[in-house]
Design an enzyme around this catalytic site. Structure first.
Site, PDB file in Angstrom:
ATOM      1  N   CYS A  50       0.894  -1.197  -0.135  1.00 55.35           N
ATOM      2  CA  CYS A  50      -0.043  -0.047   0.078  1.00 55.35           C
ATOM      3  C   CYS A  50       0.981   1.225   0.111  1.00 55.35           C
ATOM      4  O   CYS A  50       2.129   1.131   0.287  1.00 55.35           O
ATOM      5  CB  CYS A  50      -0.824  -0.098   1.217  1.00 55.35           C
ATOM      6  SG  CYS A  50      -1.801   1.385   1.595  1.00 55.35           S
ATOM      7  N   HIS A  51       0.409   2.282  -0.578  1.00 57.28           N
ATOM      8  CA  HIS A  51       1.370   3.334  -0.456  1.00 57.28           C
ATOM      9  C   HIS A  51       1.763   3.795   0.751  1.00 57.28           C
ATOM     10  O   HIS A  51       2.752   4.605   0.900  1.00 57.28           O
ATOM     11  CB  HIS A  51       0.491   4.629  -1.260  1.00 57.28           C
ATOM     12  CG  HIS A  51       1.244   5.700  -1.754  1.00 57.28           C
ATOM     13  ND1 HIS A  51       1.332   6.848  -0.898  1.00 57.28           N
ATOM     14  CD2 HIS A  51       2.075   5.984  -2.859  1.00 57.28           C
ATOM     15  CE1 HIS A  51       2.258   7.937  -1.317  1.00 57.28           C
ATOM     16  NE2 HIS A  51       2.752   7.189  -2.670  1.00 57.28           N
ATOM     17  N   THR A  52       0.877   3.565   1.885  1.00 60.16           N
ATOM     18  CA  THR A  52       1.455   4.078   3.126  1.00 60.16           C
ATOM     19  C   THR A  52       2.525   3.515   3.634  1.00 60.16           C
ATOM     20  O   THR A  52       3.610   4.047   4.265  1.00 60.16           O
ATOM     21  CB  THR A  52       0.325   3.776   4.195  1.00 60.16           C
ATOM     22  OG1 THR A  52      -0.950   4.137   3.828  1.00 60.16           O
ATOM     23  CG2 THR A  52       0.789   4.257   5.811  1.00 60.16           C
ATOM     24  N   HIS A  72       1.024  -3.900   5.747  1.00 59.67           N
ATOM     25  CA  HIS A  72       0.002  -3.948   6.649  1.00 59.67           C
ATOM     26  C   HIS A  72      -1.423  -4.404   5.754  1.00 59.67           C
ATOM     27  O   HIS A  72      -2.624  -4.392   6.611  1.00 59.67           O
ATOM     28  CB  HIS A  72      -0.311  -2.776   7.206  1.00 59.67           C
ATOM     29  CG  HIS A  72      -0.449  -1.398   6.275  1.00 59.67           C
ATOM     30  ND1 HIS A  72       0.324  -0.904   5.401  1.00 59.67           N
ATOM     31  CD2 HIS A  72      -1.759  -0.834   5.735  1.00 59.67           C
ATOM     32  CE1 HIS A  72      -0.036   0.013   4.790  1.00 59.67           C
ATOM     33  NE2 HIS A  72      -1.561   0.084   4.821  1.00 59.67           N
ATOM     34  N   GLU A  73      -1.323  -4.845   4.560  1.00 62.78           N
ATOM     35  CA  GLU A  73      -2.664  -5.218   3.866  1.00 62.78           C
ATOM     36  C   GLU A  73      -2.268  -6.802   3.715  1.00 62.78           C
ATOM     37  O   GLU A  73      -1.056  -7.021   2.940  1.00 62.78           O
ATOM     38  CB  GLU A  73      -2.455  -4.782   2.440  1.00 62.78           C
ATOM     39  CG  GLU A  73      -3.439  -3.394   2.515  1.00 62.78           C
ATOM     40  CD  GLU A  73      -3.757  -3.057   1.027  1.00 62.78           C
ATOM     41  OE1 GLU A  73      -4.541  -1.842   1.136  1.00 62.78           O
ATOM     42  OE2 GLU A  73      -3.334  -3.673   0.208  1.00 62.78           O
ATOM     43  N   CYS A 102     -11.025  -2.480  20.118  1.00 65.33           N
ATOM     44  CA  CYS A 102     -10.758  -3.047  21.794  1.00 65.33           C
ATOM     45  C   CYS A 102     -12.055  -3.731  22.225  1.00 65.33           C
ATOM     46  O   CYS A 102     -12.211  -4.536  23.102  1.00 65.33           O
ATOM     47  CB  CYS A 102     -10.282  -2.194  22.679  1.00 65.33           C
ATOM     48  SG  CYS A 102     -11.309  -1.129  23.206  1.00 65.33           S
ATOM     49  N   CYS A 105     -13.667   0.584  24.824  1.00 66.04           N
ATOM     50  CA  CYS A 105     -13.801   2.033  24.952  1.00 66.04           C
ATOM     51  C   CYS A 105     -14.790   2.556  24.573  1.00 66.04           C
ATOM     52  O   CYS A 105     -15.884   2.154  23.804  1.00 66.04           O
ATOM     53  CB  CYS A 105     -12.583   2.581  24.173  1.00 66.04           C
ATOM     54  SG  CYS A 105     -12.615   2.544  22.586  1.00 66.04           S
ATOM     55  N   CYS A 108     -15.319   2.364  20.506  1.00 68.22           N
ATOM     56  CA  CYS A 108     -15.954   0.990  20.164  1.00 68.22           C
ATOM     57  C   CYS A 108     -17.280   0.576  20.644  1.00 68.22           C
ATOM     58  O   CYS A 108     -18.087  -0.301  19.938  1.00 68.22           O
ATOM     59  CB  CYS A 108     -14.849  -0.079  20.813  1.00 68.22           C
ATOM     60  SG  CYS A 108     -13.274  -0.250  19.983  1.00 68.22           S
ATOM     61  N   CYS A 116     -10.898   3.571  17.799  1.00 65.59           N
ATOM     62  CA  CYS A 116     -10.570   2.845  19.070  1.00 65.59           C
ATOM     63  C   CYS A 116      -9.445   3.608  19.724  1.00 65.59           C
ATOM     64  O   CYS A 116      -8.421   4.096  19.120  1.00 65.59           O
ATOM     65  CB  CYS A 116     -10.220   1.571  18.896  1.00 65.59           C
ATOM     66  SG  CYS A 116      -9.612   0.457  20.280  1.00 65.59           S
ATOM     67  N   ARG A 120      -5.998   2.745  17.937  1.00 66.77           N
ATOM     68  CA  ARG A 120      -6.064   3.583  16.511  1.00 66.77           C
ATOM     69  C   ARG A 120      -4.779   3.512  16.235  1.00 66.77           C
ATOM     70  O   ARG A 120      -3.549   3.639  16.969  1.00 66.77           O
ATOM     71  CB  ARG A 120      -6.473   4.953  17.190  1.00 66.77           C
ATOM     72  CG  ARG A 120      -6.745   5.907  16.228  1.00 66.77           C
ATOM     73  CD  ARG A 120      -7.248   7.245  16.598  1.00 66.77           C
ATOM     74  NE  ARG A 120      -8.189   7.209  17.577  1.00 66.77           N
ATOM     75  CZ  ARG A 120      -8.726   8.148  18.085  1.00 66.77           C
ATOM     76  NH1 ARG A 120      -8.440   9.426  17.892  1.00 66.77           N
ATOM     77  NH2 ARG A 120      -9.840   8.355  19.143  1.00 66.77           N
ATOM     78  N   CYS A 180      -6.986  -2.602   4.124  1.00 66.03           N
ATOM     79  CA  CYS A 180      -6.804  -1.243   4.140  1.00 66.03           C
ATOM     80  C   CYS A 180      -7.336  -0.304   3.175  1.00 66.03           C
ATOM     81  O   CYS A 180      -8.323   0.247   3.465  1.00 66.03           O
ATOM     82  CB  CYS A 180      -5.074  -1.011   4.277  1.00 66.03           C
ATOM     83  SG  CYS A 180      -4.796   0.742   4.205  1.00 66.03           S
ATOM     84  N   ARG A 375      -2.609  -2.468  -7.218  1.00 67.86           N
ATOM     85  CA  ARG A 375      -2.339  -3.423  -6.081  1.00 67.86           C
ATOM     86  C   ARG A 375      -1.398  -4.699  -6.657  1.00 67.86           C
ATOM     87  O   ARG A 375      -1.796  -5.205  -7.658  1.00 67.86           O
ATOM     88  CB  ARG A 375      -3.410  -4.068  -5.286  1.00 67.86           C
ATOM     89  CG  ARG A 375      -4.175  -3.233  -4.310  1.00 67.86           C
ATOM     90  CD  ARG A 375      -3.088  -2.567  -3.300  1.00 67.86           C
ATOM     91  NE  ARG A 375      -3.536  -1.730  -2.273  1.00 67.86           N
ATOM     92  CZ  ARG A 375      -3.384  -0.385  -2.119  1.00 67.86           C
ATOM     93  NH1 ARG A 375      -2.869  -0.035  -3.160  1.00 67.86           N
ATOM     94  NH2 ARG A 375      -3.760   0.186  -1.316  1.00 67.86           N
TER      95      ARG A 375
END
Length: 382
Positions: A50-52, A72-73, A102, A105, A108, A116, A120, A180, A375
């Protein structure tokens, strides 16, 4: 606790480690510690770029934190679980997610939020919440985590609140992209903009997130989906996602919001901004119709940016909204997004333009850096 034969033991596996900013990832043997309380260890089968990941790997304007395992994907299978984990067991098919739920909180427990307090996204944190330490090491040297997932490793350890259990029949090499960007764009339309059937939707930015927003408009039954992008090459690809009209701001000598107002008899019903450009955000807001228009901001701006528009734009009953991860709660909502794919409502194949083996992961970075495709799926077993 897990009945897996490797439960409780350190696992040695391959991981693609970023040792310094902007330098090619290096395939290393890493040690992955067992999961601690409220953690799970996952065997990653497919991951995507992913670009992130690229953004933080380049570390231009962010806090550099190296050595680090990005990613993260992804899609994988639970290998073992730590103390206190009751809703996951070894063998479960899952999507790890950069943000969490979670379930305790105020966010959530609210039906209106997915942000969250505990889980987060935190891009600066490179360790686990439980003890402030990394679960990755090479010869005793800690290797930092990335957004709690670090999926560029054959095994990773993730907080249980950042793991969505999904239908085991779903092909992980397809649904992994829902971790993501695709969910972010899709949810921005379906959950936040909520266009009515027959409405007109403008999408700013036709990268993967913007095309997912267009896909959401298509699923919603929008009669007209206008794509806005500075790269004319993206327009052909966008037709596959239901985009009916194209506007390149460079082709006009007036602000693009005025162009859109002329095209749509006063403005679009909904707009989704997926670039992070402040000018695009202002255009996305000002191009919606007065009285009922809704603009949704998805793109992340630079930290010093400021948004400016005349207050009359708001007083004339235009609405501006923000969204984070498409307003999806990861554990509660992602399983149903996977089912949209399984029911053929949502088409994921058209987002996947490349596939490489894990050993060729740097090729995925090359594709992303030159803007080639959407992707790239990375097969961990190849």
């Amino acid at each position: 606790m897990s009945s897996s034969s490797t439960a409780g033991q350190v696992i040695r596996c391959k991981a693609a480690v970023a040792w310094e900013a902007g330098k090619p990832l290096v395939m290393e043997e890493v040690e992955v510690a067992p999961p601690q309380a409220m953690e799970v260890r996952l065997k990653i089968l497919f991951t995507s770029l992913c670009h992130t990941d690229v953004y933080f790997w380049e570390a231009k304007g962010q806090t550099p934190l190296f050595p680090r395992i990005f990613g993260h994907e992804a899609g994988g299978i639970v290998e073992s679980v730590g103390e206190g984990v009751t809703d996951l067991k070894p063998g479960d098919h899952v999507l790890p997610v950069f943000t969490g739920e979670c379930k305790e909180c105020r966010h959530c427990k609210s039906e209106e939020s997915n942000m969250c307090d505990l889980l987060r996204i935190n891009t600066d944190r490179g360790v686990m919440l439980n003890d402030g330490k990394s679960r990755f090491s090479i010869n005793g040297q800690p290797i930092y985590h990335f957004v709690g997932t670090s999926t560029f490793s054959e095994y990773t350890v993730v907080h249980v609140g950042c793991v969505a259990k999904i239908n085991p029949a779903a092909p992980l090499d397809k649904v992994c992209v829902l971790s993501c960007g695709i969910s972010t764009g899709l949810g921005a339309t379906l959950n936040v903009a909520k266009p009515k059937k027959g409405s007109t939707v403008a999408v700013f930015g036709l990268g993967a997130v913007g095309l997912a927003a267009a896909e959401g408009a298509r699923i919603s039954g929008a009669s007209r989906i206008i794509g806005i992008d500075l790269n004319a090459k993206r327009f052909d690809e966008a037709k596959k996602f239901g985009v009916t009209d194209f506007v390149n701001p460079k082709d006009h000598d007036k602000p693009v919001q005025e162009v859109l107002a002329e095209m749509t008899n006063g403005g679009v019903d909904r707009s989704i901004e997926c670039t992070g450009s402040i000018n695009a955000m202002i255009s996305a807001f000002e191009c919606v119709h007065d009285g009922w228009g809704v603009a949704v901001l998805v793109g992340v701006p630079n930290k010093d940016d400021a948004f400016k528009t005349h207050p009359m734009n708001i007083l004339n009953e235009r609405t501006i909204k923000g969204t984070f991860f498409g307003n999806y709660k990861p554990r509660s909502d992602l399983p149903s997004v996977v089912e949209k794919y399984m029911n053929k409502e949502l088409e994921l194949e058209k987002f996947i333009t490349h596939e490489v083996s894990f050993s060729e992961i740097n090729k995925a970075f090359e594709y992303m850096l030159r803007g080639d495709g959407l992707r790239c799926i990375i097969r961990m077993d190849a």
